[in-house]
Design a protein around this motif. Structure first.
Motif, mmCIF file in Angstrom:
data_model
loop_
_atom_site.group_PDB
_atom_site.id
_atom_site.type_symbol
_atom_site.label_atom_id
_atom_site.label_comp_id
_atom_site.label_asym_id
_atom_site.label_seq_id
_atom_site.Cartn_x
_atom_site.Cartn_y
_atom_site.Cartn_z
ATOM 1 N N HIS A 1 -13.334 5.249 7.312
ATOM 2 C CA HIS A 1 -12.220 5.585 6.429
ATOM 3 C C HIS A 1 -11.442 4.331 6.064
ATOM 4 N N THR A 2 -10.558 4.476 5.104
ATOM 5 C CA THR A 2 -9.461 3.549 4.876
ATOM 6 C C THR A 2 -8.180 4.363 4.926
ATOM 7 N N ASP A 3 -7.054 3.689 5.100
ATOM 8 C CA ASP A 3 -5.775 4.380 5.255
ATOM 9 C C ASP A 3 -4.994 4.395 3.948
ATOM 10 N N ASP A 4 -3.989 5.251 3.889
ATOM 11 C CA ASP A 4 -3.158 5.355 2.701
ATOM 12 C C ASP A 4 -2.131 4.229 2.614
ATOM 13 N N TYR A 5 -1.700 3.719 3.756
ATOM 14 C CA TYR A 5 -0.685 2.658 3.785
ATOM 15 C C TYR A 5 -1.334 1.330 4.170
ATOM 16 N N PRO A 6 -0.718 0.197 3.800
ATOM 17 C CA PRO A 6 -1.430 -1.080 3.900
ATOM 18 C C PRO A 6 -1.636 -1.625 5.299
ATOM 19 N N ASP B 1 7.703 -1.929 -2.333
ATOM 20 C CA ASP B 1 7.193 -1.505 -3.639
ATOM 21 C C ASP B 1 5.807 -0.891 -3.582
ATOM 22 N N PHE B 2 5.253 -0.700 -2.390
ATOM 23 C CA PHE B 2 3.902 -0.159 -2.273
ATOM 24 C C PHE B 2 3.905 1.344 -2.520
#
Length: 222
Positions: A124-129, A208-209
């Motif tokens: 997976h990848t995440d929604d937040y950085p 700003d993300f």
């Protein structure tokens, strides 16, 4: 409130190059003991997950989880540590960004527990950085599984099946920071019964993300 050791020299440069940096022994023994006791208590409220993420090409989820909204109701320690100025400054130093906490109550701090043979948190990848992952329990040997696998600089989950994937072992008290929205990653399955891998995942962001709305985290943690 809580003492957070500083990262080693060159950690920021390593993170910039690969999107990953280990923080060995980030949790001192007293803090680790407190967090392990808290996690064992909270585990009773956790939910068992056994399914595949169709939006992630059938990636498996076999683990027990507890979302941030439940943790906030039942724990004072974990939300306090997550928002602690020293913790936020640590992530800021490593990333070179103006780091802030995540407003989403579900994703800001979550508990993930692998405790059965074959348990895994698939690709997976995440929604937040940024994900700061704190190890409360971990298998002792790389042969036991529970390893972080990641591929720097790509969201393509298929790349985890290629030689570009990197595997990393961590011990209780360790942590790592991952550029988790642009780095394909997973946790390898536990190879035998009797093993445990318990981590706190702290998500951080910048002012700003704007996160991608995949819904994957809510499926796992709500």
């Amino acid at each position: 409130m809580l003492r957070i050791p500083s990262p080693g020299i060159g950690a920021r440069e390593r993170f910039g190059d690969s999107g990953y940096v280990p923080l060995h022994g980030l949790l001192d023994p007293s803090l680790l003991s407190l967090l392990r006791q808290e996690a064992l208590r909270l585990e009773k409220a956790g939910r068992r997950r056994d399914f595949t993420m169709e939006c992630m090409d059938g990636s498996p989820r076999h683990l027990t989880t507890l979302g941030g909204q439940v943790i906030a109701r039942q724990s004072a320690l974990i939300p306090r540590l997550y928002a602690d100025d020293a913790m936020v400054r640590l992530v800021s130093r490593l990333t070179g960004e103006n780091i802030v906490t995540v407003a989403d109550p579900v994703e800001r701090h979550v508990l993930n527990i692998l405790h059965r043979q074959g348990d895994t948190h698939g690709a997976h990848t995440d929604d937040y950085p940024y994900a700061l992952v704190l190890f409360l329990e971990a298998p002792a040997s790389t042969a036991d599984g529970g390893l972080l696998e990641y591929v720097p600089g790509t969201r393509h989950l298929d790349d985890l099946r290629t030689p570009t994937a990197r595997s990393v072992h961590h011990r209780p008290g360790d942590a790592y920071l991952l550029r988790s929205d642009t780095t394909a990653h997973r946790v390898t399955p536990l190879t035998r019964a009797g093993l445990r891998r318990t981590v706190l995942n702290f998500a951080y962001t910048t002012p700003d993300f704007r996160p991608r709305d995949t819904g994957s985290a809510r499926e796992l943690y709500t």
